[in-house]
Motif scaffolding. Structure first.
Motif, PDB file in Angstrom:
ATOM      1  N   ILE A 196       0.844  -1.194   0.000  1.00 46.95           N
ATOM      2  CA  ILE A 196       0.000   0.000   0.000  1.00 46.95           C
ATOM      3  C   ILE A 196       0.881   1.246   0.000  1.00 46.95           C
ATOM      4  O   ILE A 196       1.781   1.385   0.845  1.00 46.95           O
ATOM      5  CB  ILE A 196      -0.929   0.029   1.236  1.00 46.95           C
ATOM      6  N   HIS A 197       0.604   2.146  -0.932  1.00 48.64           N
ATOM      7  CA  HIS A 197       1.356   3.399  -1.040  1.00 48.64           C
ATOM      8  C   HIS A 197       0.384   4.573  -0.910  1.00 48.64           C
ATOM      9  O   HIS A 197      -0.541   4.715  -1.721  1.00 48.64           O
ATOM     10  CB  HIS A 197       2.083   3.464  -2.388  1.00 48.64           C
ATOM     11  N   ARG A 198       0.597   5.406   0.118  1.00 50.75           N
ATOM     12  CA  ARG A 198      -0.212   6.607   0.333  1.00 50.75           C
ATOM     13  C   ARG A 198       0.717   7.806   0.492  1.00 50.75           C
ATOM     14  O   ARG A 198       1.770   7.700   1.138  1.00 50.75           O
ATOM     15  CB  ARG A 198      -1.057   6.479   1.603  1.00 50.75           C
ATOM     16  N   PRO A 199       0.377   8.953  -0.082  1.00 54.68           N
ATOM     17  CA  PRO A 199       1.229  10.141   0.055  1.00 54.68           C
ATOM     18  C   PRO A 199       1.447  10.491   1.528  1.00 54.68           C
ATOM     19  O   PRO A 199       0.505  10.505   2.329  1.00 54.68           O
ATOM     20  CB  PRO A 199       0.431  11.243  -0.650  1.00 54.68           C
ATOM     21  N   GLY A 200       2.707  10.730   1.887  1.00 54.30           N
ATOM     22  CA  GLY A 200       3.022  11.124   3.256  1.00 54.30           C
ATOM     23  C   GLY A 200       3.107   9.984   4.231  1.00 54.30           C
ATOM     24  O   GLY A 200       3.282  10.210   5.440  1.00 54.30           O
ATOM     25  N   HIS A 201       2.982   8.722   3.756  1.00 54.59           N
ATOM     26  CA  HIS A 201       3.057   7.558   4.625  1.00 54.59           C
ATOM     27  C   HIS A 201       4.085   6.581   4.057  1.00 54.59           C
ATOM     28  O   HIS A 201       4.223   6.460   2.843  1.00 54.59           O
ATOM     29  CB  HIS A 201       1.703   6.858   4.721  1.00 54.59           C
ATOM     30  N   THR A 257      -0.206  -4.206  -5.657  1.00 56.12           N
ATOM     31  CA  THR A 257       0.431  -2.962  -5.243  1.00 56.12           C
ATOM     32  C   THR A 257      -0.555  -1.842  -5.545  1.00 56.12           C
ATOM     33  O   THR A 257      -0.911  -1.616  -6.711  1.00 56.12           O
ATOM     34  CB  THR A 257       1.755  -2.731  -5.986  1.00 56.12           C
ATOM     35  N   ILE A 258      -1.035  -1.166  -4.499  1.00 62.21           N
ATOM     36  CA  ILE A 258      -2.130  -0.206  -4.633  1.00 62.21           C
ATOM     37  C   ILE A 258      -1.619   1.184  -4.269  1.00 62.21           C
ATOM     38  O   ILE A 258      -1.044   1.392  -3.194  1.00 62.21           O
ATOM     39  CB  ILE A 258      -3.309  -0.591  -3.713  1.00 62.21           C
ATOM     40  N   HIS A 259      -1.838   2.128  -5.171  1.00 64.62           N
ATOM     41  CA  HIS A 259      -1.424   3.518  -4.957  1.00 64.62           C
ATOM     42  C   HIS A 259      -2.664   4.392  -4.752  1.00 64.62           C
ATOM     43  O   HIS A 259      -3.625   4.309  -5.516  1.00 64.62           O
ATOM     44  CB  HIS A 259      -0.636   4.030  -6.166  1.00 64.62           C
ATOM     45  N   TYR A 260      -2.633   5.217  -3.706  1.00 62.50           N
ATOM     46  CA  TYR A 260      -3.716   6.150  -3.401  1.00 62.50           C
ATOM     47  C   TYR A 260      -3.215   7.583  -3.549  1.00 62.50           C
ATOM     48  O   TYR A 260      -2.017   7.867  -3.362  1.00 62.50           O
ATOM     49  CB  TYR A 260      -4.201   5.972  -1.959  1.00 62.50           C
ATOM     50  N   ASP A 261      -4.147   8.498  -3.851  1.00 61.90           N
ATOM     51  CA  ASP A 261      -3.801   9.916  -3.807  1.00 61.90           C
ATOM     52  C   ASP A 261      -4.144  10.470  -2.418  1.00 61.90           C
ATOM     53  O   ASP A 261      -4.579   9.723  -1.524  1.00 61.90           O
ATOM     54  CB  ASP A 261      -4.494  10.705  -4.924  1.00 61.90           C
ATOM     55  N   GLU A 262      -3.965  11.777  -2.227  1.00 59.59           N
ATOM     56  CA  GLU A 262      -4.169  12.365  -0.902  1.00 59.59           C
ATOM     57  C   GLU A 262      -5.629  12.314  -0.464  1.00 59.59           C
ATOM     58  O   GLU A 262      -5.926  12.360   0.738  1.00 59.59           O
ATOM     59  CB  GLU A 262      -3.663  13.809  -0.893  1.00 59.59           C
ATOM     60  N   ALA A 263      -6.560  12.184  -1.403  1.00 63.02           N
ATOM     61  CA  ALA A 263      -7.981  12.100  -1.055  1.00 63.02           C
ATOM     62  C   ALA A 263      -8.410  10.679  -0.729  1.00 63.02           C
ATOM     63  O   ALA A 263      -9.575  10.445  -0.386  1.00 63.02           O
ATOM     64  CB  ALA A 263      -8.828  12.655  -2.196  1.00 63.02           C
TER      65      ALA A 263
END
Length: 275
Positions: free
Chosen positions: A15-20, A82-88
């Motif tokens: 899991i990939h999240r901005p700022g984490h 592999t999952i990428h999220y944006d800030e929302a």
């Protein structure tokens, strides 16, 4: 109470999240939904195809009691996403390696033949062959519900359309609901549950929109993945107990919100202590 068999993936997720920092965790719709349903008192059996790398699942002390007997053990590695999220919190990209999950369709068809009196939930995700699974469920008169996942919804909602009227409940988010309405009309089945992340969730029940339910505000969000599956599993469990749709949705929204505040099921997982 009737056992619910959940078709879907159980996976190893990055899991990939901005700022984490990136997180390596247990995932998959079948796991998250079955865990939520079991915690709400519904006898639940996840029916996924996994490799030896997830053979320890029944020994993980973080999971509630589940019926693990319907897992299919395959020679390939378990599915990996592999999952990428944006800030929302919106998914922007998903990289997939299905591995053992390629066996899921054959396994699902076998279980439908073997347990036609069970209730089923179908997490409509690749690589499950949705037309084959839903056709088998409908032709046997099985009770079933289903949900979708936005990255694959444009392909899988039309694939599912001929059998939606046989479902008891369909779970979608707001974007998936727009696709669902365009494909199958405003009321494709008796209950359509529409979630919208931290915004109010709602139900269209037999053509009537019930009052929306606003999720509680939580100070910390530790995970996003699995919140919608938690909502669905909790809702199905409450409905199986005879709880009305509006009340079931209230409990489901609360459970999904609390899921986001909990620590993810990171790997490596602990093992149960010997009894």
């Amino acid at each position: 109470m009737q056992r619910t068999i959940v078709f879907g993936n159980i996976s190893l997720d990055h899991i990939h999240r901005p700022g984490h920092p990136p997180i390596h965790q247990l995932g998959g719709a079948a796991l998250h939904l079955a865990v939520a349903a079991a915690r709400t008192g519904l006898p639940t059996a996840p029916a996924a195809a996994i490799g030896s790398d997830l053979a320890h699942l029944p020994d993980d002390p973080r999971l509630p009691p589940l019926d693990w007997t319907l897992l299919h053990h395959a020679p390939q590695p378990s599915a990996r996403f592999t999952i990428h999220y944006d800030e929302a919190g919106t998914i922007t990209a998903v990289d997939t390696a299905y591995g053992a999950a390629e066996h899921l369709t054959a396994h699902a068809l076998h279980l439908i033949d073997r347990y036609p009196q069970a209730a089923f939930h179908v997490s409509c995700r690749h690589p499950l062959h949705i037309r084959a699974a839903l056709s088998a469920l409908a032709s046997r008169g099985c009770t079933f519900s289903l949900d979708f996942h936005l990255p694959s919804a444009p392909q899988l909602i039309p694939a599912a359309a001929p059998w939606l009227r046989h479902a008891t409940t369909v779970f979608v988010n707001t974007e998936e609901h727009a696709l669902l309405t365009l494909t199958a009309g405003p009321q494709p089945c008796p209950e359509v549950v529409i979630s919208d992340g931290p915004r109010p969730a709602r139900i269209v029940c037999n053509g009537r929109a019930l009052p929306p339910v606003t999720p509680p505000a939580l100070p910390t969000v530790r995970q996003i993945t699995g919140a919608g599956d938690t909502l669905a599993g909790t809702y199905l469990a409450h409905r199986a107990h005879g709880i009305p749709p509006a009340t079931a949705l209230t409990h489901a929204v609360q459970a999904a919100s609390h899921h986001t505040a909990h620590t993810p099921l990171t790997l490596p997982a602990p093992r149960r202590a010997p009894s």
